[in-house]
Design an enzyme around this catalytic site. Structure first.
Site, PDB file in Angstrom:
ATOM      1  N   ARG A  62      -8.871  -6.247   8.321  1.00 41.46           N
ATOM      2  CA  ARG A  62      -9.514  -5.036   8.818  1.00 41.46           C
ATOM      3  C   ARG A  62     -11.012  -5.136   8.529  1.00 41.46           C
ATOM      4  NH1 ARG A  62      -4.993  -2.382   9.918  1.00 41.46           N
ATOM      5  NH2 ARG A  62      -3.395  -1.985   8.362  1.00 41.46           N
ATOM      6  N   ASP A  85       6.308   8.717  10.481  1.00 37.64           N
ATOM      7  CA  ASP A  85       6.812   9.583   9.408  1.00 37.64           C
ATOM      8  C   ASP A  85       6.012  10.866   9.253  1.00 37.64           C
ATOM      9  OD1 ASP A  85       4.610   8.136   8.501  1.00 37.64           O
ATOM     10  OD2 ASP A  85       5.253   8.266   6.412  1.00 37.64           O
ATOM     11  N   LYS A 116      -0.642  12.584   2.761  1.00 33.54           N
ATOM     12  CA  LYS A 116      -1.408  13.010   3.917  1.00 33.54           C
ATOM     13  C   LYS A 116      -0.452  13.731   4.856  1.00 33.54           C
ATOM     14  CE  LYS A 116      -1.251   8.328   5.802  1.00 33.54           C
ATOM     15  NZ  LYS A 116      -1.559   7.185   4.940  1.00 33.54           N
ATOM     16  N   THR A 158      -8.270   2.192  -0.850  1.00 30.68           N
ATOM     17  CA  THR A 158      -7.380   2.531   0.256  1.00 30.68           C
ATOM     18  C   THR A 158      -5.973   2.839  -0.256  1.00 30.68           C
ATOM     19  OG1 THR A 158      -8.637   1.196   1.791  1.00 30.68           O
ATOM     20  CG2 THR A 158      -6.321   1.541   2.321  1.00 30.68           C
ATOM     21  N   THR A 161       0.835  -1.209   0.000  1.00 31.86           N
ATOM     22  CA  THR A 161       0.000   0.000   0.000  1.00 31.86           C
ATOM     23  C   THR A 161       0.867   1.255   0.000  1.00 31.86           C
ATOM     24  OG1 THR A 161      -1.557  -1.227   1.392  1.00 31.86           O
ATOM     25  CG2 THR A 161      -1.943   1.120   1.175  1.00 31.86           C
ATOM     26  N   ARG A 211       7.985  -2.559   2.667  1.00 30.50           N
ATOM     27  CA  ARG A 211       8.223  -2.626   4.108  1.00 30.50           C
ATOM     28  C   ARG A 211       8.608  -4.036   4.500  1.00 30.50           C
ATOM     29  NH1 ARG A 211       3.211   0.731   6.684  1.00 30.50           N
ATOM     30  NH2 ARG A 211       3.539   2.580   5.390  1.00 30.50           N
ATOM     31  N   SER A 238       6.361   4.041   8.280  1.00 30.74           N
ATOM     32  CA  SER A 238       5.238   4.781   8.841  1.00 30.74           C
ATOM     33  C   SER A 238       5.044   4.514  10.326  1.00 30.74           C
ATOM     34  CB  SER A 238       3.983   4.457   8.042  1.00 30.74           C
ATOM     35  OG  SER A 238       2.919   5.262   8.464  1.00 30.74           O
ATOM     36  N   HIS A 239       3.898   3.965  10.683  1.00 28.34           N
ATOM     37  CA  HIS A 239       3.528   3.769  12.079  1.00 28.34           C
ATOM     38  C   HIS A 239       4.022   2.436  12.636  1.00 28.34           C
ATOM     39  CE1 HIS A 239       0.754   2.365   9.123  1.00 28.34           C
ATOM     40  NE2 HIS A 239       0.379   1.420   9.949  1.00 28.34           N
ATOM     41  N   ASP A 275       2.757  11.600   8.691  1.00 24.69           N
ATOM     42  CA  ASP A 275       1.640  11.856   7.784  1.00 24.69           C
ATOM     43  C   ASP A 275       0.270  11.594   8.419  1.00 24.69           C
ATOM     44  OD1 ASP A 275       1.937   9.127   7.775  1.00 24.69           O
ATOM     45  OD2 ASP A 275       2.108   8.915   5.596  1.00 24.69           O
ATOM     46  N   ARG A 276       0.261  10.918   9.575  1.00 26.97           N
ATOM     47  CA  ARG A 276      -1.044  10.650  10.219  1.00 26.97           C
ATOM     48  C   ARG A 276      -1.322  11.664  11.316  1.00 26.97           C
ATOM     49  NH1 ARG A 276      -2.183   4.218  10.701  1.00 26.97           N
ATOM     50  NH2 ARG A 276      -1.762   3.792   8.515  1.00 26.97           N
ATOM     51  N   ASP A 333       2.349  10.186  13.528  1.00 21.89           N
ATOM     52  CA  ASP A 333       2.964   8.857  13.509  1.00 21.89           C
ATOM     53  C   ASP A 333       4.447   8.908  13.157  1.00 21.89           C
ATOM     54  OD1 ASP A 333       2.670   9.545  10.836  1.00 21.89           O
ATOM     55  OD2 ASP A 333       2.457   7.456  10.217  1.00 21.89           O
ATOM     56  N   GLU A 347      -8.540   9.565   4.818  1.00 18.46           N
ATOM     57  CA  GLU A 347      -8.790   8.153   5.047  1.00 18.46           C
ATOM     58  C   GLU A 347      -9.133   7.952   6.513  1.00 18.46           C
ATOM     59  OE1 GLU A 347      -6.458   5.206   2.575  1.00 18.46           O
ATOM     60  OE2 GLU A 347      -4.882   6.579   3.168  1.00 18.46           O
ATOM     61  N   GLU A 348      -9.899   6.902   6.767  1.00 20.01           N
ATOM     62  CA  GLU A 348     -10.268   6.588   8.151  1.00 20.01           C
ATOM     63  C   GLU A 348      -9.056   6.250   9.005  1.00 20.01           C
ATOM     64  OE1 GLU A 348      -9.564   3.295   9.127  1.00 20.01           O
ATOM     65  OE2 GLU A 348      -8.891   2.951   7.079  1.00 20.01           O
ATOM     66  N   SER A 349      -7.949   5.897   8.346  1.00 19.01           N
ATOM     67  CA  SER A 349      -6.750   5.435   9.043  1.00 19.01           C
ATOM     68  C   SER A 349      -5.897   6.622   9.508  1.00 19.01           C
ATOM     69  CB  SER A 349      -5.953   4.523   8.129  1.00 19.01           C
ATOM     70  OG  SER A 349      -5.727   5.163   6.883  1.00 19.01           O
TER      71      SER A 349
HETATM   72  C1  G1P Z   1      -2.967   1.359   5.924  1.00 19.77           C
HETATM   73  C2  G1P Z   1      -4.242   2.161   5.953  1.00 19.77           C
HETATM   74  C3  G1P Z   1      -4.360   2.990   4.704  1.00 19.77           C
HETATM   75  C4  G1P Z   1      -3.123   3.871   4.562  1.00 19.77           C
HETATM   76  C5  G1P Z   1      -1.867   3.010   4.627  1.00 19.77           C
HETATM   77  C6  G1P Z   1      -0.607   3.859   4.635  1.00 19.77           C
HETATM   78  O1  G1P Z   1      -2.971   0.494   4.821  1.00 19.77           O
HETATM   79  O2  G1P Z   1      -5.365   1.327   6.101  1.00 19.77           O
HETATM   80  O3  G1P Z   1      -5.515   3.766   4.752  1.00 19.77           O
HETATM   81  O4  G1P Z   1      -3.145   4.567   3.343  1.00 19.77           O
HETATM   82  O5  G1P Z   1      -1.877   2.222   5.811  1.00 19.77           O
HETATM   83  O6  G1P Z   1      -0.540   4.685   5.751  1.00 19.77           O
HETATM   84  P1  G1P Z   1      -3.389  -1.062   4.927  1.00 19.77           P
HETATM   85  O7  G1P Z   1      -2.476  -1.673   5.957  1.00 19.77           O
HETATM   86  O8  G1P Z   1      -4.803  -1.085   5.394  1.00 19.77           O
HETATM   87  O9  G1P Z   1      -3.200  -1.597   3.546  1.00 19.77           O
HETATM   88 ZN    ZN Z   2       2.739   7.304   8.166  1.00 20.92          ZN
END
Ligand code: G1P
Ligand code: ZN
Length: 544
Positions: free
Chosen positions: A497, A280, A377, A345, A18, A22, A113-114, A282-283, A278, A364-366
């Protein structure tokens, strides 16, 4: 001195997910692993030759080592100029800002990221294209194809420059500019929001906030913007020192991973406002006294009030949200008479819509919210947007949210994550749901009738590209939805999810607890997906 071609063999697991590639740090530390991926990028992006490349990361373990390797490879691959954040640091939105501002041909961001950091945890690498946004699928798929056949990579000799000193040096013919990672981004924020009004609010003595940088990248950014430029009192930014292992924490700003921050907002003397970002940057998570603002609601509220900020004073062109994000923003778009787009997504799906000026805001909801100011983001941007609204409206977060619900109705929303489950079991669960899709419409699940059931596909309205199998959707007569998807960012097993949403127009029902409001839908989802049987889990690992 000079550059060398080093022979290598392909790795079979370098398909970006996504958001980039990673893997565990140990995987990246294998000989040639990072090099293969980076060379495959240079091989499939010949446009980078002779151009500028932005480079930086979230400071996690292996960041500096990776930057040293990438700089030497960039020089050997004919990049003319590399812009690197001091200390090897750049938040994801700041990298996007720099790519755009300095007209770079692209950028490499090192982050998972997170996901947690450290020698036993995660590392990641992603490529952003010249609009500042994540590489589209065509680019990442070409890169992946190249990783399957790569036989050599190019790397220059010599030590890379001292990343802690601002200034320009050279590796072979490439100039390396170590730049302030914060300044250009902070300037951009200052151009979008009413800094004098926010400054005044901080000075009033009536407003107290904390920003939790979670020992990740936003510490230096938040210090400069909130404490230095906006005059928030010292100590407003907590956990502000970036650490390679994020202090052992999980740098994901949500109710599960930032419990101390949440506690500080509770009770009659809780903070007026609290936020976190988070790994990096972006959240974002937004909290007020005794209230958590869901990311879906936050997007809707920012859209409804955008005209109160200098940067969006003239209104917004349209809104986009990812498919599992609640429909709260749709109701705002309807009242504003603007378009709303439902995308798969992942932030990369917003890029074309932003470039074509069809949308101004997206989310996004995330815990991701952003706009056309960059192509990622942007956590701190969302925080500043909220601060601007609080200063302009002179209301509490709770009042703003409740007023919004009264006007537009409330979309109760939650997401349940089942992490690290068996990959085959997860695939089986989705297959089982897919098999039921044709027969679900018209049936009763619990006391709700199904009106549609499908596997979401999306046709990009700008370039016509098609993305299929983006999540199982089950929609009900009353507008409720259940969505099932497998994560594309995990590094261990599979993550299921489950997204649940119910619309409630009646203000007398708005005070319900989310958990209570969605309990029956949760039950339906568990049964429909045979979740306990197939995953072996009685309950989700994380609820957001
Ligand atoms: C998750 C989030 C998605 C976001 C992505 C990157 O991806 O659900 O909205 O864009 O992290 O931060 P997922 O692990 O669901 O594929
Ligand atoms: Zn991030």
């Amino acid at each position: 001195m000079g550059s060398h071609a080093i022979s290598t063999h392909p790795f079979s697991d370098q398909r970006p997910g996504t958001s980039g590639l990673r893997k565990k740090v140990r995987v990246f530390q294998q000989p040639h692993y990072l090099e293969n991926f980076v060379q495959s990028l240079f091989d499939t992006q010949p446009g980078l030759r002779g151009e500028t490349l932005v480079l930086g990361g979230d400071g996690r373990f292996y960041n500096r080592e990776a930057i040293a390797i990438i700089l030497r490879m960039a020089a050997a691959n004919g990049i003319a100029r590399a812009l690197v954040g001091r200390g090897g640091l750049l938040s994801t939105p700041a990298a996007s800002c720099l790519i755009r501002k300095f007209r770079a041909q692209g950028g490499i961001i090192l982050s998972a990221s997170h996901n947690p950091g450290g020698p036993e945890e995660d590392f990641g690498i992603k490529f952003n294209v010249t609009n500042g946004g994540p590489a589209p699928e065509a680019v990442t798929e070409a890169l992946y194809a190249r990783t399957r056949e790569i036989e050599r990579y190019l790397i220059a000799d010599g030590a890379p420059p001292d990343l802690d000193q601002l200034g320009t040096s050279r590796i072979e013919a490439m100039s390396v500019e170590v730049i302030d990672p914060v300044k250009d981004y902070a300037d951009l924020m200052e151009s979008l929001f009413d800094f004098p009004a926010i400054h005044q609010m901080f000075n009033s003595g009536l407003f107290d906030m904390r920003f939790d940088a979670m020992h990740a990248i936003t510490g230096p950014y938040a210090l400069e913007i909130l404490e230095h430029r906006l005059g928030a009192r010292p100590g407003t930014v907590i956990n502000g020192q970036p650490k390679p292992d994020f202090g052992g924490g999980h740098p994901d700003p949500n109710l599960a991973h930032a419990p101390e921050l949440v506690r500080m907002t509770l009770g009659p003397s809780g903070l007026n406002f609290a936020a976190a970002s988070d790994g990096d940057g972006d959240r974002n998570m937004i909290l007020g006294r005794n209230i958590f603002v869901t990311p879906s609601d936050s997007l809707a509220i920012l859209a409804a009030n955008a005209h109160l900020t200098p940067g969006y004073r003239n209104g917004i062109a349209g809104i986009a949200r990812s498919m599992p994000t609640s429909g709260a923003a749709d109701r705002v778009a309807e009242q504003l008479g603007i378009e709303v787009y439902e995308t798969p997504t992942g932030w990369k799906f917003f890029g074309n819509l932003l470039d074509a000026k069809r949308i101004t805001l997206c989310g996004e909801e995330s815990f991701g919210t952003g706009s056309d100011h960059v192509r990622e983001k942007d956590g701190l941007w969302a925080v500043l947007f909220w601060l601007n609204l609080l200063a302009a409206k002179k209301q509490s977060v709770e009042q703003i949210v409740q007023d919004h619900w009264r006007r537009y109705g409330r979309n109760f929303y939650t997401r349940h994550d089942y992490e690290g489950i068996d990959g085959a079991a997860a695939a089986g669960l989705i297959e089982h749901l897919r098999a039921q899709l044709p027969t679900l419409p018209g049936t009763l699940l619990g006391d709700r009738r199904v009106t549609y059931a499908d596997d979401f596909s999306y046709t990009d309205p700008v370039d016509g590209s098609q993305s299929n199998r983006q999540g199982i959707r089950v929609g009900f007569e009353d507008g409720s939805r259940i969505i099932f998807r497998l994560s594309g960012t995990g590094t261990q097993g599979a993550t299921l999810r489950v997204y649940l949403e119910r619309f409630e127009p009646d203000p007398n029902q708005h005070a319900l607890e989310t958990h209570a409001a969605l309990a029956d839908l949760v039950r339906v989802a568990r049964e429909l997906g045979e979740i306990p049987e197939r995953t072996g889990r009685a309950a989700p690992d994380v609820i957001t």
